[in-house]
Design a protein around this motif. Sequence first.
Motif, PDB file in Angstrom:
ATOM      1  N   VAL A  74      -2.275   9.647   7.275  1.00 26.40           N
ATOM      2  CA  VAL A  74      -3.147   8.479   7.389  1.00 26.40           C
ATOM      3  C   VAL A  74      -2.537   7.571   8.448  1.00 26.40           C
ATOM      4  CG1 VAL A  74      -4.047   6.414   6.242  1.00 26.40           C
ATOM      5  CG2 VAL A  74      -3.964   8.591   5.008  1.00 26.40           C
ATOM      6  N   LEU A 114       3.659   0.562   2.854  1.00 29.99           N
ATOM      7  CA  LEU A 114       3.169  -0.113   4.051  1.00 29.99           C
ATOM      8  C   LEU A 114       2.727  -1.506   3.612  1.00 29.99           C
ATOM      9  CD1 LEU A 114       2.412   0.140   7.090  1.00 29.99           C
ATOM     10  CD2 LEU A 114       0.126   0.838   6.336  1.00 29.99           C
ATOM     11  N   TYR A 131      -3.302   0.344  -3.646  1.00 31.05           N
ATOM     12  CA  TYR A 131      -2.555  -0.821  -3.193  1.00 31.05           C
ATOM     13  C   TYR A 131      -2.467  -1.876  -4.282  1.00 31.05           C
ATOM     14  CZ  TYR A 131      -7.174  -2.946  -2.382  1.00 31.05           C
ATOM     15  OH  TYR A 131      -8.444  -3.429  -2.534  1.00 31.05           O
ATOM     16  N   SER A 137      -1.653   4.131  10.418  1.00 25.19           N
ATOM     17  CA  SER A 137      -1.381   2.749  10.001  1.00 25.19           C
ATOM     18  C   SER A 137      -2.233   1.780  10.812  1.00 25.19           C
ATOM     19  CB  SER A 137       0.109   2.432  10.176  1.00 25.19           C
ATOM     20  OG  SER A 137       0.897   3.227   9.332  1.00 25.19           O
ATOM     21  N   LEU A 184      -6.763   3.259   7.473  1.00 26.83           N
ATOM     22  CA  LEU A 184      -6.610   2.369   6.327  1.00 26.83           C
ATOM     23  C   LEU A 184      -7.941   1.911   5.741  1.00 26.83           C
ATOM     24  CD1 LEU A 184      -3.665   0.128   7.609  1.00 26.83           C
ATOM     25  CD2 LEU A 184      -3.545   2.143   6.127  1.00 26.83           C
ATOM     26  N   LYS A 229       0.910   4.486   1.280  1.00 31.29           N
ATOM     27  CA  LYS A 229       0.190   5.259   2.295  1.00 31.29           C
ATOM     28  C   LYS A 229       0.367   6.759   2.081  1.00 31.29           C
ATOM     29  CE  LYS A 229       1.434   6.311   6.562  1.00 31.29           C
ATOM     30  NZ  LYS A 229       0.883   7.677   6.739  1.00 31.29           N
ATOM     31  N   GLU A 246       5.024   8.831   4.465  1.00 35.45           N
ATOM     32  CA  GLU A 246       4.334   8.325   3.275  1.00 35.45           C
ATOM     33  C   GLU A 246       5.038   7.086   2.746  1.00 35.45           C
ATOM     34  OE1 GLU A 246       3.742  11.849   0.475  1.00 35.45           O
ATOM     35  OE2 GLU A 246       5.111  12.676   1.984  1.00 35.45           O
ATOM     36  N   CYS A 292      -1.272  -4.687   9.474  1.00 38.32           N
ATOM     37  CA  CYS A 292       0.010  -4.067   9.121  1.00 38.32           C
ATOM     38  C   CYS A 292       1.179  -4.912   9.619  1.00 38.32           C
ATOM     39  CB  CYS A 292       0.115  -2.677   9.737  1.00 38.32           C
ATOM     40  SG  CYS A 292      -1.103  -1.518   9.129  1.00 38.32           S
ATOM     41  N   PHE A 324       0.842  -1.193   0.000  1.00 41.16           N
ATOM     42  CA  PHE A 324       0.000   0.000   0.000  1.00 41.16           C
ATOM     43  C   PHE A 324       0.877   1.243   0.000  1.00 41.16           C
ATOM     44  CE2 PHE A 324      -2.536   3.029   2.814  1.00 41.16           C
ATOM     45  CZ  PHE A 324      -3.333   3.492   1.778  1.00 41.16           C
TER      46      PHE A 324
END
Length: 206
Positions: free
Chosen positions: A42, A78, A203, A44, A55, A38, A75, A66, A36
């Motif tokens: 945002v 992830l 993603y 995690s 998420l 990210k 950023e 995660c 992903f």
Amino acid sequence: MSCADFGRLHSVAGTVFWLVVCRRCAHYWKLVIILFNKPFRVLSQFTTESDKSVLAGFIDIPGVYCAGRLDYDSEGLLILTDDGNLQQRIANPKYGKRKSYWVQVEGEPGEGDLEKLRKGVRLKDGMTRPASVELMSAPDIWQREPPIRVRKSIPTSWLKLAISEGRNRQVRRMSAHIGYPVLRLIRHQVGEWELGNIPVGRYKVL
């Protein structure tokens, strides 16, 4: 899983995936691994009692979690998976998974500054392991929203930095320790997995 299982990385046509194989019955499972990209600001995690983005607003696949974290204000890559053992192998520092970042800092660090990071610096929670770091040109990436605040009188630089630890906000603290505050932090690789051309907020399922 109730079977005595173990995992191995496989690669077919350039795609890396993880198979779990039972030693007793020879059954195997292809685990879910999600890469992903990210966005900035945002969390995690999938839920929160605050009004921050999570998420769940981007990933609608149930049963994944995660493998390691990425700070709210960072950023990039992830990794999520449905397998607890793989989560541990990615997230636990004892396995030494290498994490690579593009780091925009305020100022222009010289070789002497970077050499400190290569040797390790002493933070409040102890010495860091030696990092791999070098200056780089600005990467060809998405524009952050909101954009960073740049002071016209102070130049900025980009670093390519890799560590094999996972302390809280470690890269930011290391950079601040040598006198160059982080303006933007993007993780682009964890171990065998790379961000590639995944758009921000999207993603890829392996």
